[in-house]
Scaffold this active site. Structure first.
Site, mmCIF file in Angstrom:
data_model
loop_
_atom_site.group_PDB
_atom_site.id
_atom_site.type_symbol
_atom_site.label_atom_id
_atom_site.label_comp_id
_atom_site.label_asym_id
_atom_site.label_seq_id
_atom_site.Cartn_x
_atom_site.Cartn_y
_atom_site.Cartn_z
ATOM 1 N N GLU A 1 0.823 -1.212 0.000
ATOM 2 C CA GLU A 1 0.000 0.000 0.000
ATOM 3 C C GLU A 1 0.855 1.259 0.000
ATOM 4 O O GLU A 1 0.549 2.230 -0.680
ATOM 5 C CB GLU A 1 -0.922 0.019 1.233
ATOM 6 C CG GLU A 1 -2.116 -0.912 1.114
ATOM 7 C CD GLU A 1 -3.049 -0.518 -0.022
ATOM 8 O OE1 GLU A 1 -3.342 0.678 -0.159
ATOM 9 O OE2 GLU A 1 -3.457 -1.402 -0.782
ATOM 10 N N CYS B 1 -12.016 2.658 -14.666
ATOM 11 C CA CYS B 1 -12.350 4.078 -14.501
ATOM 12 C C CYS B 1 -11.051 4.877 -14.386
ATOM 13 O O CYS B 1 -10.764 5.502 -13.376
ATOM 14 C CB CYS B 1 -13.227 4.267 -13.261
ATOM 15 S SG CYS B 1 -13.990 5.898 -13.207
ATOM 16 N N CYS C 1 -15.964 3.001 -20.026
ATOM 17 C CA CYS C 1 -17.305 2.924 -19.434
ATOM 18 C C CYS C 1 -18.099 1.727 -19.966
ATOM 19 O O CYS C 1 -18.988 1.215 -19.278
ATOM 20 C CB CYS C 1 -18.074 4.213 -19.689
ATOM 21 S SG CYS C 1 -17.240 5.647 -18.981
ATOM 22 N N CYS D 1 -17.747 -1.090 -17.635
ATOM 23 C CA CYS D 1 -17.866 -0.751 -16.215
ATOM 24 C C CYS D 1 -19.097 -1.401 -15.578
ATOM 25 O O CYS D 1 -20.206 -1.269 -16.091
ATOM 26 C CB CYS D 1 -17.950 0.763 -16.064
ATOM 27 S SG CYS D 1 -18.125 1.260 -14.344
ATOM 28 N N CYS E 1 -24.009 5.336 -12.881
ATOM 29 C CA CYS E 1 -23.001 6.406 -12.883
ATOM 30 C C CYS E 1 -23.598 7.722 -13.411
ATOM 31 O O CYS E 1 -23.938 7.841 -14.592
ATOM 32 C CB CYS E 1 -21.803 5.985 -13.738
ATOM 33 S SG CYS E 1 -20.547 7.274 -13.827
HETATM 34 FE FE1 SF4 Z 1 -16.062 5.491 -14.318
HETATM 35 FE FE2 SF4 Z 1 -18.664 5.987 -14.495
HETATM 36 FE FE3 SF4 Z 1 -17.343 5.305 -16.664
HETATM 37 FE FE4 SF4 Z 1 -17.778 3.530 -14.721
HETATM 38 S S1 SF4 Z 1 -19.292 4.506 -16.027
HETATM 39 S S2 SF4 Z 1 -15.859 3.857 -15.825
HETATM 40 S S3 SF4 Z 1 -17.638 4.810 -12.910
HETATM 41 S S4 SF4 Z 1 -17.039 7.156 -15.460
#
Ligand code: SF4
Length: 353
Positions: free
Chosen positions: A40, A195, A202, A205, A211
């Site tokens: 970390e 992200c 996206c 995602c 989102c």
């Molecule tokens: Fe990031 Fe939103 Fe795109 Fe997902 S949808 S990658 S959370 S910007």
């Protein structure tokens, strides 16, 4: 926050992690609080791929907190050479000594004690508890801040108290109540793999449907940018003294401050000072010198424009440089087991080649 939204968010994140998350990183194997902690700290401000070889070398030399506490600080800094932000290494070493002396070499397993140790903030403490002790704990590192700021359209730069407080609140609301190392790792992975800062993917995602920034096409507004400040520029000259054996003179910097504890070339601010410095400070006679190309090294609070000058020298008889614990001639062809700042390593290689 509605319970159903939290459940959907967690479920989507966890099933994405099952399929795409990273499970074979070196610190995820034989995991324990010590390995989680070191990883970390290394991962702060540094990419995973850069960290991996450093982590492996570090674990080979310092496999547990006691071996790290017992190590010489030069050796610890040597293992950190090139990773930057050397205060991290000094804090790591200091922290290992405290854990060894005050906690019998066992990592504390509560958030308040962890946060009282040098270099361990709230998010790092959360990661140690979650990934190292398998406790329910919340993290909010740079990657997680980005995901949450976009997903929930949290305005403002996360360096401000108001924005940070909102992000911590969301992170707490959405983290499962029961221990879930997979969720912790998934949030870190989502930020670094999907992200991402400049080109978020996206379409891949797992929380796209929730989102807000994606739906409003305002992704580039989140997280809010740090207010720009113009960094001042300072100048220095690196004096690369070489003796007849082509060995190079290095000095250890004071333990605190810039490149604290690392080994560096002598420096000065003005070329007209070089003769005096060579003779009076190091008892060296200059035979010849070559000015190398200047370059810029940027710290968080200023730019440093560096002009390296290679200076071939003879000792001014009957005196010469007195080597001591903070000043040594080093052979650049041999493995140098000293902590070196990145530009110093690069210049030694250049001069030796
Ligand atoms: Fe990031 Fe939103 Fe795109 Fe997902 S949808 S990658 S959370 S910007």
């Amino acid at each position: 926050m509605a319970k159903s939204s939290c459940n959907t968010f967690q479920k989507n994140i966890l099933s994405w992690f099952d399929e795409h998350g990273r499970k074979q990183l070196p610190w995820q194997l034989d995991t324990n609080p010590y390995r989680v902690w070191v990883s970390e700290i290394m991962l702060q401000q540094t990419q995973v791929n850069t960290v991996i070889p450093y982590f492996q070398r570090f674990m080979q030399s310092f496999p547990d907190v006691v071996s790290l506490a017992d190590a010489a600080s030069d050796d610890v800094l040597h293992h950190w050479s090139g990773l930057g932000y050397y205060a991290r290494a000094r804090n790591l070493h200091q922290c290992a000594k405290i854990i060894t002396q005050q906690y019998q070499g066992k990592f504390p397993n509560d958030i308040d004690t962890l946060m009282s140790l040098p270099g361990i903030g709230r998010s790092t403490a959360g990661a140690i508890l979650s990934l190292g002790f398998h406790q329910a704990a919340v993290i909010l590192d740079g990657n997680v801040k980005r995901v949450l700021a976009r997903c929930f359209a949290v305005p403002g730069w996360p360096g401000t108290t108001t924005t940070l407080k909102k992000l911590w609140q969301i992170a707490e609301d959405f983290t499962p109540d029961t221990a879930s190392p997979a969720y912790t790792q998934a949030m870190m992975d989502l930020g670094s793999m999907v992200c991402t800062r400049s080109k978020p993917n996206c379409q891949q995602c797992p929380v796209q449907s929730m989102c807000i920034a994606y739906q409003q096409q305002t992704i580039d507004q989140f997280p809010g940018k740090k207010p720009k400040k113009v960094l001042p520029v300072k100048q220095t000259i690196f004096l690369i003294f070489q003796n007849e054996q082509q060995h190079i003179l290095l000095e250890q910097r004071p333990a605190t401050g810039l490149w604290g504890g690392l080994w560096c070339f002598p420096q000065c601010e003005n070329e007209t000072m070089i003769d005096d410095i060579a003779q009076q400070h190091y008892q060296l006679k200059i035979k010849s010198s070559t000015v190398l190309d200047s370059f810029r090294h940027t710290f968080s609070h200023y730019h440093l424009d560096i002009t390296p000058i290679v200076i071939n020298t003879d000792p001014c008889h009957p005196y010469s440089v007195h080597e001591n614990q903070q000043r040594q001639w080093i052979n650049p062809d041999k493995l140098i087991k000293l902590g070196l700042a990145k530009p110093v390593t690069a210049l030694i290689q250049k001069v030796a080649s």
